[in-house]
Write a protein that holds these residues in place. Structure first.
Motif, PDB file in Angstrom:
ATOM      1  N   VAL A  45       0.794  -1.164   0.041  1.00 32.44           N
ATOM      2  CA  VAL A  45      -0.016   0.138   0.159  1.00 32.44           C
ATOM      3  C   VAL A  45       0.829   1.130  -0.156  1.00 32.44           C
ATOM      4  CG1 VAL A  45      -1.927   1.365   1.186  1.00 32.44           C
ATOM      5  CG2 VAL A  45      -1.841  -1.363   1.309  1.00 32.44           C
ATOM      6  N   LEU A  46       0.795   1.973  -0.981  1.00 31.81           N
ATOM      7  CA  LEU A  46       1.630   3.180  -0.950  1.00 31.81           C
ATOM      8  C   LEU A  46       0.840   4.267  -0.347  1.00 31.81           C
ATOM      9  CD1 LEU A  46       2.635   3.237  -4.762  1.00 31.81           C
ATOM     10  CD2 LEU A  46       4.115   2.330  -2.882  1.00 31.81           C
ATOM     11  N   PRO A  47       1.605   5.212   0.509  1.00 37.86           N
ATOM     12  CA  PRO A  47       1.163   6.178   1.170  1.00 37.86           C
ATOM     13  C   PRO A  47       0.560   7.266   0.204  1.00 37.86           C
ATOM     14  CG  PRO A  47       3.365   6.286   1.493  1.00 37.86           C
ATOM     15  CD  PRO A  47       2.686   4.844   0.809  1.00 37.86           C
ATOM     16  N   LYS A  48      -0.635   8.155   0.488  1.00 39.35           N
ATOM     17  CA  LYS A  48      -1.182   9.153  -0.339  1.00 39.35           C
ATOM     18  C   LYS A  48      -0.193  10.379  -0.495  1.00 39.35           C
ATOM     19  CE  LYS A  48      -5.764   7.656   0.439  1.00 39.35           C
ATOM     20  NZ  LYS A  48      -7.001   7.938   0.842  1.00 39.35           N
ATOM     21  N   SER A  49       0.528  10.387   0.595  1.00 38.37           N
ATOM     22  CA  SER A  49       1.606  11.646   0.717  1.00 38.37           C
ATOM     23  C   SER A  49       2.793  11.426   1.358  1.00 38.37           C
ATOM     24  CB  SER A  49       0.988  12.654   1.212  1.00 38.37           C
ATOM     25  OG  SER A  49       0.921  12.766   2.521  1.00 38.37           O
ATOM     26  N   MET A  50       3.855  11.999   1.123  1.00 42.17           N
ATOM     27  CA  MET A  50       5.184  11.749   1.732  1.00 42.17           C
ATOM     28  C   MET A  50       5.174  11.841   3.191  1.00 42.17           C
ATOM     29  SD  MET A  50       7.211  11.196  -0.394  1.00 42.17           S
ATOM     30  CE  MET A  50       8.961  11.252  -0.047  1.00 42.17           C
ATOM     31  N   THR A  51       4.188  12.531   4.004  1.00 42.76           N
ATOM     32  CA  THR A  51       4.055  12.754   5.332  1.00 42.76           C
ATOM     33  C   THR A  51       3.224  11.517   5.967  1.00 42.76           C
ATOM     34  OG1 THR A  51       2.107  13.955   5.143  1.00 42.76           O
ATOM     35  CG2 THR A  51       4.140  15.153   5.330  1.00 42.76           C
ATOM     36  N   GLU A  52       2.510  10.445   5.359  1.00 47.52           N
ATOM     37  CA  GLU A  52       1.556   9.553   5.569  1.00 47.52           C
ATOM     38  C   GLU A  52       2.293   8.107   5.503  1.00 47.52           C
ATOM     39  OE1 GLU A  52      -1.991   9.336   3.622  1.00 47.52           O
ATOM     40  OE2 GLU A  52      -2.613  11.335   4.101  1.00 47.52           O
ATOM     41  N   GLY A  53       1.884   7.145   5.874  1.00 50.30           N
ATOM     42  CA  GLY A  53       2.428   5.901   5.827  1.00 50.30           C
ATOM     43  C   GLY A  53       3.132   5.654   7.275  1.00 50.30           C
ATOM     44  N   VAL A  54       4.114   4.605   7.077  1.00 49.49           N
ATOM     45  CA  VAL A  54       4.782   4.092   8.266  1.00 49.49           C
ATOM     46  C   VAL A  54       6.172   4.651   8.136  1.00 49.49           C
ATOM     47  CG1 VAL A  54       5.523   2.060   9.561  1.00 49.49           C
ATOM     48  CG2 VAL A  54       3.435   2.095   8.228  1.00 49.49           C
ATOM     49  N   ASN A  55       6.970   5.061   9.028  1.00 50.20           N
ATOM     50  CA  ASN A  55       8.194   5.620   9.188  1.00 50.20           C
ATOM     51  C   ASN A  55       9.241   4.757  10.016  1.00 50.20           C
ATOM     52  OD1 ASN A  55       7.792   8.136   7.663  1.00 50.20           O
ATOM     53  ND2 ASN A  55       6.747   8.500   9.533  1.00 50.20           N
ATOM     54  N   CYS A  56      10.342   4.570   9.790  1.00 45.19           N
ATOM     55  CA  CYS A  56      11.394   3.864  10.430  1.00 45.19           C
ATOM     56  C   CYS A  56      11.440   4.552  12.021  1.00 45.19           C
ATOM     57  CB  CYS A  56      12.649   3.871   9.756  1.00 45.19           C
ATOM     58  SG  CYS A  56      13.192   2.444   8.708  1.00 45.19           S
ATOM     59  N   SER A  57      11.098   5.761  12.008  1.00 44.96           N
ATOM     60  CA  SER A  57      11.247   6.495  13.410  1.00 44.96           C
ATOM     61  C   SER A  57      10.115   5.799  14.199  1.00 44.96           C
ATOM     62  CB  SER A  57      11.210   8.002  13.204  1.00 44.96           C
ATOM     63  OG  SER A  57       9.640   8.201  12.716  1.00 44.96           O
TER      64      SER A  57
END
Length: 126
Positions: A45-57
Motif C-alpha cells: 500500500v503506497l501512502p497518499k503523501s510523503m507525510t503519511e504511511g509508516v516511518n522507521c522512526s
C-alpha cells in the motif's frame, strides 16, 4: 619458524570462518515474490503523501524501510532491518513476528495474518 606459523594459521582460520558465516537476509522483492506466490492478492500500500504511511522512526534502531502490506483485505506492517538481531529485538519489543531481517507488525491477534506470515513467509515469534 614454528612460532611464526601458529599466528599465521590462526589468522587464516579466523578469516575463513568469518567469511563462511554470512547472515541470511531477504530483500523486499524476494519477500514480495514469496507472498505473491502464496496469494496473488498481496499488495504494497503506497501512502497518499510523503507525510503519511509508516516511518522507521516508529521502530527500533537498524530500521531500513517500513511498508504497509495488504493481504485478503487485511493490512499489516513489514519493517526491513539491517540484521536479523535487529528484527528479533523489534519483534520482542512490538510483540510481532520476524523472518530473517524483517519484522511483521500488526499481525498478532489476527489469525488470518498470523497463518499467512508463519506458513508463507516463514515467520517466527521470538
Amino acid at each position: 619458524m614454528k612460532t611464526f606459523l601458529f599466528p599465521l594459521t590462526l589468522l587464516t582460520l579466523s578469516i575463513l570462518s568469518a567469511s563462511c558465516t554470512k547472515e541470511l537476509k531477504y530483500t523486499k522483492e524476494e519477500l514480495l515474490f514469496k507472498a505473491l506466490k502464496a496469494d496473488p492478492s498481496v499488495s504494497i500500500v503506497l501512502p497518499k503523501s510523503m507525510t503519511e504511511g509508516v516511518n522507521c522512526s516508529d521502530y527500533s534502531d537498524g530500521c531500513l524501510s517500513a511498508h504497509i502490506v495488504r493481504v485478503k483485505n487485511l493490512e499489516f506492517i513489514g519493517v526491513e532491518f539491517m540484521t536479523e538481531a535487529d528484527a528479533i529485538f523489534a519483534a520482542k519489543k512490538f510483540r510481532g513476528y520476524y523472518t530473517r531481517n524483517w519484522l511483521w507488525d500488526d499481525v498478532t491477534g489476527e489469525p488470518v495474518l498470523e497463518k499467512f506470515v508463519t506458513e508463507h513467509l516463514e515467520a517466527k515469534k521470538p
